[in-house]
Every structure is written in C-alpha cells, then in structure tokens.
Motif scaffolding. Structure first.
Motif, PDB file in Angstrom:
ATOM      1  N   ILE A  86      37.836  36.260  44.218  1.00 46.42           N
ATOM      2  CA  ILE A  86      39.026  35.098  45.211  1.00 46.42           C
ATOM      3  C   ILE A  86      38.069  33.691  45.110  1.00 46.42           C
ATOM      4  O   ILE A  86      37.297  33.835  45.810  1.00 46.42           O
ATOM      5  N   LEU A  87      38.714  32.091  44.253  1.00 45.95           N
ATOM      6  CA  LEU A  87      38.359  31.016  44.586  1.00 45.95           C
ATOM      7  C   LEU A  87      38.454  30.295  45.058  1.00 45.95           C
ATOM      8  O   LEU A  87      39.931  30.342  45.391  1.00 45.95           O
ATOM      9  N   ASN A 118      37.408  29.241  54.941  1.00 42.20           N
ATOM     10  CA  ASN A 118      37.334  30.007  56.015  1.00 42.20           C
ATOM     11  C   ASN A 118      38.184  31.003  55.044  1.00 42.20           C
ATOM     12  O   ASN A 118      38.333  32.255  55.694  1.00 42.20           O
ATOM     13  N   VAL A 119      39.027  30.997  54.163  1.00 40.77           N
ATOM     14  CA  VAL A 119      39.529  32.249  53.569  1.00 40.77           C
ATOM     15  C   VAL A 119      38.639  32.444  52.178  1.00 40.77           C
ATOM     16  O   VAL A 119      38.489  34.203  52.576  1.00 40.77           O
ATOM     17  N   SER A 120      37.100  31.871  51.982  1.00 41.37           N
ATOM     18  CA  SER A 120      36.579  32.782  51.457  1.00 41.37           C
ATOM     19  C   SER A 120      35.682  33.531  52.882  1.00 41.37           C
ATOM     20  O   SER A 120      34.930  34.217  52.053  1.00 41.37           O
ATOM     21  N   GLY A 158      34.556  42.579  52.497  1.00 37.56           N
ATOM     22  CA  GLY A 158      34.184  42.967  51.076  1.00 37.56           C
ATOM     23  C   GLY A 158      34.646  42.287  50.114  1.00 37.56           C
ATOM     24  O   GLY A 158      33.881  42.920  48.820  1.00 37.56           O
ATOM     25  N   GLY A 159      35.335  41.258  49.799  1.00 40.11           N
ATOM     26  CA  GLY A 159      35.613  41.595  49.042  1.00 40.11           C
ATOM     27  C   GLY A 159      34.676  39.854  48.008  1.00 40.11           C
ATOM     28  O   GLY A 159      34.139  39.826  48.211  1.00 40.11           O
ATOM     29  N   ARG A 160      34.859  40.190  46.548  1.00 41.49           N
ATOM     30  CA  ARG A 160      34.228  38.997  46.303  1.00 41.49           C
ATOM     31  C   ARG A 160      35.717  37.914  46.022  1.00 41.49           C
ATOM     32  O   ARG A 160      36.201  37.286  45.837  1.00 41.49           O
ATOM     33  N   THR A 161      34.557  36.649  46.065  1.00 42.33           N
ATOM     34  CA  THR A 161      34.888  35.312  46.189  1.00 42.33           C
ATOM     35  C   THR A 161      33.563  33.975  46.043  1.00 42.33           C
ATOM     36  O   THR A 161      32.571  34.407  46.157  1.00 42.33           O
ATOM     37  N   THR A 162      34.287  32.890  45.802  1.00 45.58           N
ATOM     38  CA  THR A 162      33.244  31.526  45.533  1.00 45.58           C
ATOM     39  C   THR A 162      33.844  30.392  46.306  1.00 45.58           C
ATOM     40  O   THR A 162      35.319  30.474  45.948  1.00 45.58           O
ATOM     41  N   ALA A 166      38.450  29.242  36.608  1.00 50.47           N
ATOM     42  CA  ALA A 166      39.620  29.173  36.347  1.00 50.47           C
ATOM     43  C   ALA A 166      39.756  31.338  36.116  1.00 50.47           C
ATOM     44  O   ALA A 166      40.541  31.948  36.410  1.00 50.47           O
ATOM     45  N   ALA A 167      39.197  30.721  35.059  1.00 50.27           N
ATOM     46  CA  ALA A 167      38.890  32.144  34.124  1.00 50.27           C
ATOM     47  C   ALA A 167      39.320  33.139  34.703  1.00 50.27           C
ATOM     48  O   ALA A 167      39.695  34.378  34.458  1.00 50.27           O
ATOM     49  N   ASN A 168      37.837  33.005  35.360  1.00 47.98           N
ATOM     50  CA  ASN A 168      36.709  34.422  35.883  1.00 47.98           C
ATOM     51  C   ASN A 168      38.146  34.577  37.424  1.00 47.98           C
ATOM     52  O   ASN A 168      38.248  36.010  37.695  1.00 47.98           O
ATOM     53  N   ALA A 169      39.175  33.946  37.987  1.00 49.84           N
ATOM     54  CA  ALA A 169      39.777  34.117  38.686  1.00 49.84           C
ATOM     55  C   ALA A 169      41.094  34.779  38.855  1.00 49.84           C
ATOM     56  O   ALA A 169      41.779  34.934  38.084  1.00 49.84           O
ATOM     57  N   ASP A 170      41.097  35.776  40.104  1.00 51.35           N
ATOM     58  CA  ASP A 170      42.270  36.301  39.865  1.00 51.35           C
ATOM     59  C   ASP A 170      43.474  35.420  41.064  1.00 51.35           C
ATOM     60  O   ASP A 170      44.872  35.206  40.672  1.00 51.35           O
TER      61      ASP A 170
END
Ligand SMILES: Nc1ncnc2c1ncn2[C@@H]1O[C@H](COP(=O)(O)OP(=O)(O)OP(=O)(O)O)[C@@H](O)[C@H]1O
Ligand SMILES: O=P(O)(O)OC[C@@]1(O)O[C@H](CO)[C@@H](O)[C@@H]1O
Length: 319
Positions: free
Chosen positions: A2-3, A41-43, A50-54, A126-130
C-alpha cells in the motif's frame, strides 16, 4: 503493497492540559509527538499490523527530518521529496474529560517544481502498489486539481486509488473515478451541500458521490460506525468502544484496515470498523496493532438503520 501519499504531512504534538482557559498560560501535564498527516497514518496503521507500505510525502526543515526519523524508527519506508519550506506541526490539546481541541497549521507552500516532483515520486512507484491511498488536505501552491492529476496519471499506470480528502480537491478528483473514497460525515455533508441527519441520509449522499465518479464509498460516521456503498451492495458496520481516548487518526486506521483487507465487500468493512474502534481506544493518533483489534466485536449488516440519527460531527471531536 500500500503506497500512501500525504501532500501536507505533519508532526502531531499532543499536550494534556488541565483545562482550556482563554488568555491563560496552560502548563501541559503530559505531551507526545507522533508522525502525522492522513496518508502517513494509513502507512503507520498498515505497518502496525505487519503489512507492506511506502509513504510518499514532501519533507522540509528540522520538522521534516524529525518526521522522517520517527517513521524510520517505526520501520516505515519513506519516499521523501525535499522541500524548501518546513513541514508543519499540528497541535492537539486534551482536557482531563477527554475533550480534544486541534489546531492544524496550513503548512508550507509547495513550488510548482516541488509539486511536480511529488507527483513523479508517486507515479514511479505506482506499478508496484496494490493501492495508492491519497490522503489529507492539499498544501498551498499546487491548487485543488493536484489530486485529480495524480488520479488521472496513476490510473494510466494501472493503479487503484483510495482518496480521503475534502472540498474542491475531492470534487475535482471524483471526475477521474477513484476506486474508493473515504469521507467522514462532515466531509460527506460538505460534498453534497446539505446536512445529514440520519444514516439513511448518509447512504443517499454516498450514492450521490458514486454517481459523480467514486467507485466505492467508505463513509466513517464516528460513533455511528461506517457505511460501505458499492456495486456489491450497501452495508453498515459498527463495534462497541469501552473508552474513547482519541479519535485523531481513527478514520485513517479504518482506511488502512479496509485496504489491507482487499478494499471491497463486507469483510473489508468489518476490518475497517475493527481498526477504527481500536484506534479510538488508544491515545493521540496511536495506530492499532494486531493485538489491539477485536474483530469478534464487529457487526456488519445489509439491513441499514436508515432512521438512526447521526451524532452532530462537531460534537464528535476533531479529526
Ligand atoms: N466515539 C466513537 N465510538 C465508537 N467508534 C468510533 C467513535 N469515533 C470513531 N469511531 C470509529 O472510528 C471510525 C473513524 O472515526 P471518524 O469517523 O471520526 O473518522 P475521521 O473523522 O475520518 O478521522 P480522522 O480524519 O482523524 O482519521 C468510525 O467510523 C468508527 O468506526
Ligand atoms: O489538515 P489535514 O491534512 O486535513 O489533516 C491532518 C491531520 O489532522 O489528519 C490526521 C488525522 O486524520 C492527523 O495526523 C493530522 O494532524
């Protein structure tokens, strides 16, 4: 992954004060500083479970450096765009009875080059983000079309967008069909230009936003829970909260829970409600970890309580 994009992030300082008295010197009995801004805050909430985020954001001055360090300490990857101005500081005053008063600074103005660099920083990832969660107020400088441009350009890269903003920035971006829009009750009322007295009024307003371009509307209604209005149907969710400590960031935690759970359907709504209910039980803008969540306490239903009166958003505390 999640970006998140926070064009106007903040350092959130919270002071516990003995009471508010105009014209007086207030001595804080406790204070805390946290990374702030809705996308930030979302990140934080995604990372807390434990989720992945940038997190993409402009950063400037000593405040920007501290914000980046605090996020780094929480293990959150930051894509910072350098800014000539200084990142803002937002203040929350907490009274002993739990009443919150919040002061949000306008924040630094972005130059055209800085706003373009921020857009590029998002597009290049963008291309790497769900999901790309675009959240919060826009800084001065780029104008109300900035989110609209971001949605248009990242859609071309195949990204799904969740948008949490208000006013002209929301109105302009709707035309570009963001997949998810997350207004709170006040923002929903502002977007449709009328007050909302009941949950049924909120459903109608959410349907209006869908007619104007929103794919799914996740409306957070403070103590009145959350509404999911989408092609897949309309659902209402809520969960009991024993003690409300701070609602700052509860909507951001909700959006994080919703997106991390896939971003559609009643199961994602239930995750959003669990995150919101857990967040309000924590101080400041602390984001819930897995141990704070109580999914068993969440109720979701397609049987919408249309006549349920909504609490006045102005009495629900700031956000
Ligand atoms: N007083 C409350 N009691 C129970 N649940 C609450 C309360 N306040 C908030 N919540 C939960 O948290 C969710 C998000 O709260 P709210 O609608 O205030 O978000 P928001 O205004 O978008 O917040 P922010 O912008 O600070 O992130 C609510 O939909 C609800 O699930
Ligand atoms: O001024 P904006 O961008 O509308 O909101 C900023 C803000 O109030 O939102 C977050 C809570 O949702 C806080 O961390 C932050 O201070």
């Amino acid at each position: 992954m999640i970006l998140t994009v926070t064009p106007n992030p903040s350092l959130d300082r919270t002071y516990e004060v003995p009471g508010l008295r105009r014209g007086a010197l207030l001595r804080a009995e406790g204070d805390r500083v946290e990374p702030g801004g809705k996308g930030v805050n979302v990140s934080r909430a995604v990372a807390a479970t434990g989720g992945r985020t940038t997190a993409v954001m402009p950063l400037g001055g000593a405040e920007g450096a501290l914000l980046a360090r605090l996020l780094d300490e929480q293990g959150i990857e930051v894509a910072g765009v350098p800014l000539a101005g200084s990142t803002r500081v937002n203040i929350t005053l907490v009274e002993p009875d739990g009443t919150l008063t919040k002061v949000n600074a306008a924040g630094p103005a972005l130059t055209a080059a800085e706003a373009a660099a921020l857009l590029l920083a998002v597009r290049s990832r963008a291309a790497n983000a769900d999901w790309i969660a675009c959240c919060g107020s826009l800084p001065r400088g780029p104008g109300p079309e900035w989110y609209a441009e971001l949605v248009a350009r990242t859609h071309r890269a195949g990204a799904r967008i969740a948008l949490d903003t208000s006013g002209e920035a929301l109105t302009a971006a709707l035309a570009w069909r963001p997949e998810v829009v997350k207004p709170n009750a006040e923002e929903l009322a502002e977007a449709v230009g009328r007050s909302l007295a009941t949950v049924g009024d909120a459903v109608k307003a959410a349907e209006e936003l869908r007619a104007r371009g929103a794919g799914t509307v996740l409306a957070s209604l403070g103590a009145d829970g959350q509404l999911l209005v989408s092609d897949g149907g309309t659902y209402w969710g809520h969960a009991p909260v024993a003690t409300v400590r701070s609602n700052v960031g509860a909507g951001d935690a909700s959006l994080a829970g919703f997106l991390a759970a896939g971003g559609h359907g009643p199961a994602a709504l239930a995750a959003a409600v669990a995150h919101g209910a857990a967040a309000v039980g924590l101080p400041g803008s602390a984001m819930p970890g897995t141990a704070d969540l109580d999914p068993a306490s969440v109720v979701t239903t397609a049987d919408i309580p249309v006549d349920r009166p909504l609490a006045d958003p102005r009495t629900g505390g700031p956000s």
